[in-house]
Write an enzyme that holds these catalytic residues in place. Structure first.
Site, PDB file in Angstrom:
ATOM      1  N   GLU A 154      31.966  38.417  31.807  1.00 49.58           N
ATOM      2  CA  GLU A 154      31.615  37.908  33.141  1.00 49.58           C
ATOM      3  C   GLU A 154      30.583  38.768  33.854  1.00 49.58           C
ATOM      4  O   GLU A 154      29.577  38.260  34.330  1.00 49.58           O
ATOM      5  CB  GLU A 154      32.875  37.799  34.015  1.00 49.58           C
ATOM      6  CG  GLU A 154      32.578  37.282  35.406  1.00 49.58           C
ATOM      7  CD  GLU A 154      33.829  36.991  36.220  1.00 49.58           C
ATOM      8  OE1 GLU A 154      33.775  37.177  37.450  1.00 49.58           O
ATOM      9  OE2 GLU A 154      34.856  36.585  35.643  1.00 49.58           O
TER      10      GLU A 154
ATOM     11  N   ASP B 282      36.473  43.280  33.523  1.00 45.33           N
ATOM     12  CA  ASP B 282      37.176  43.163  34.808  1.00 45.33           C
ATOM     13  C   ASP B 282      36.799  44.304  35.750  1.00 45.33           C
ATOM     14  O   ASP B 282      36.524  44.084  36.925  1.00 45.33           O
ATOM     15  CB  ASP B 282      38.697  43.164  34.581  1.00 45.33           C
ATOM     16  CG  ASP B 282      39.165  41.904  33.856  1.00 45.33           C
ATOM     17  OD1 ASP B 282      38.334  41.294  33.160  1.00 45.33           O
ATOM     18  OD2 ASP B 282      40.340  41.544  33.976  1.00 45.33           O
TER      19      ASP B 282
END
Length: 395
Positions: free
Chosen positions: A290, A25
């Site tokens: 990600e 994140d």
């Protein structure tokens, strides 16, 4: 959203991020903050709850300091409650559904009901997904209990989504780097990696735990040519304890172990720029989460995406959605082989991952050509930061 300009907000943007899984994140959020500051001149206040984890990808960051500045971004230690006086910016972003502090929501609510006062634009930056439903949900508003609209911003691969993080000069820098082998060899030396020749096959590994990685390393030992696996201390190595001569806790960056024709190198942690260069320098990248997933695509090299495991195997639905769009222009036999390798790695299927990895060799050239063309197609003419600024301007 009505905006009253008689009492404008400060021009800065606030981005709030809670650190999950150490680097994912914060990795995405930090890249976005830097790009908004450098390419758009937007003053950014980045609020982060775990500065120690953040410092692993920003080594100069002092986890003990409550406020500091890097790359034109003001970084604040996000404590609950916030201990310094908070002044709301023109835009407030909660990254990845983190919950804004109650005092921030209260201030937004107060500004909303004051006459002739601008209300901050409140955005929820969501996780990246290739699923089709994202097109319909991107940009939707949700009215909060305080009466303020919160907008849902979905990164994605289609023109109907919020786009993908990519700095303006990134592909040009990558191409210059990859044009001369001396760059990768200098990086390997800088990282303390010994004995890698320009023609050797180099694979970076940044995965979660999986027996599929053990199976691949055992296969690579029997390779007819040298293979170097570059692995940082962390979760990937937990799958390889049976192959290592010492406990993982005793490993040091720069150490290396030779098993047949495979050499395992222990990588030091790097900042984001060196991580990009590492991906550019390898022949194949195994990545997770990600941020690394997207940077592997921008590296223009073949890769495996080890997606974060979710309940009821929902992560495999996300994986399937991405593989479908990534393979859209690939010949069926290449698409099948690459997809099967990714699926087997994510399912921990040791026999299948070995079989399909061996089949990759026969399609490595067209797969590499596809990896080179893919980034241009994936960007869809506009990156996330430029679409985000446009979205805010239209609110």
């Amino acid at each position: 959203m009505s905006v009253h300009h008689s009492n404008p907000l400060p021009p800065h943007w606030d981005i709030f991020c809670t650190v999950v899984d150490n680097y994912g994140d914060i990795g995405v959020t930090w890249r976005l903050a830097k790009q908004l500051a450098s390419e758009y001149g937007i003053p950014i206040n980045l609020w982060v709850d775990d500065l120690l984890s953040f410092s692993h990808i920003l080594p100069l960051l002092n986890p003990a300091k409550s406020q500091q500045e890097f790359n034109g971004v003001n970084i604040f230690h996000w404590e609950n409650p916030i201990k310094i006086e908070y002044e709301a910016g023109a835009v407030i972003i909660e990254a990845f559904a983190c919950e804004l502090p109650s005092q921030v929501k209260s201030i937004i609510g107060q500004l909303h009901i004051q006459p002739d006062t601008q209300t901050p634009i409140w955005l929820n930056l969501e996780y990246l997904s290739a699923e089709k439903w994202v097109d319909g949900c991107h940009g939707l508003p949700s009215t909060q209990p305080n009466g303020v609209k919160k907008w849902f911003y979905f990164p994605g691969f289609s023109p109907k989504t919020g786009g993908l993080i990519c700095e303006t000069q990134l592909f040009k820098q990558r191409d210059q780097w990859q044009a001369d082998p001396k760059h990768k060899l200098a990086l390997f030396e800088q990282l303390g990696l010994q004995g890698i020749n320009a023609q050797d096959r180099v694979i970076s590994v940044f995965s979660y735990e999986t027996p599929a990685l053990t199976a691949l390393c055992e296969l690579w030992q029997a390779s007819s040519t040298p293979i170097h696996a570059l692995i940082p201390k962390g979760r990937s190595l937990h799958s390889l304890s049976s192959l290592l001569p010492c406990a993982i806790a005793d490993l040091m960056p720069g150490q290396q172990f030779t098993l047949g024709n495979l050499t395992i190198h222990i990588l030091p942690m790097t900042d984001q720029n060196d991580f990009d260069r590492l991906l550019w320098s390898c022949d194949f990248n195994i990545v997770r989460g990600e941020d690394s997933f997207l940077r592997a695509q921008w590296a223009a090299k073949p890769f495996i995406w080890h997606i974060y495991p979710q309940e009821d195997d929902y992560h495999l639905v996300k994986l399937q959605a991405f593989m479908q769009i990534y393979c859209d222009n690939l010949a069926p036999e290449i698409a099948t082989t690459w997809s099967e390798v990714n699926s087997a790695f994510n399912c921990g299927d040791t026999n299948s991952v070995v079989m399909h990895w061996q089949q990759l060799n026969s399609v490595s050239l067209p797969l590499t050509h596809h990896a080179i063309k893919w980034p241009i197609n994936a960007l869809n003419d506009a990156d996330l930061a430029s679409r985000l600024v446009q979205f805010v301007n239209n609110c």
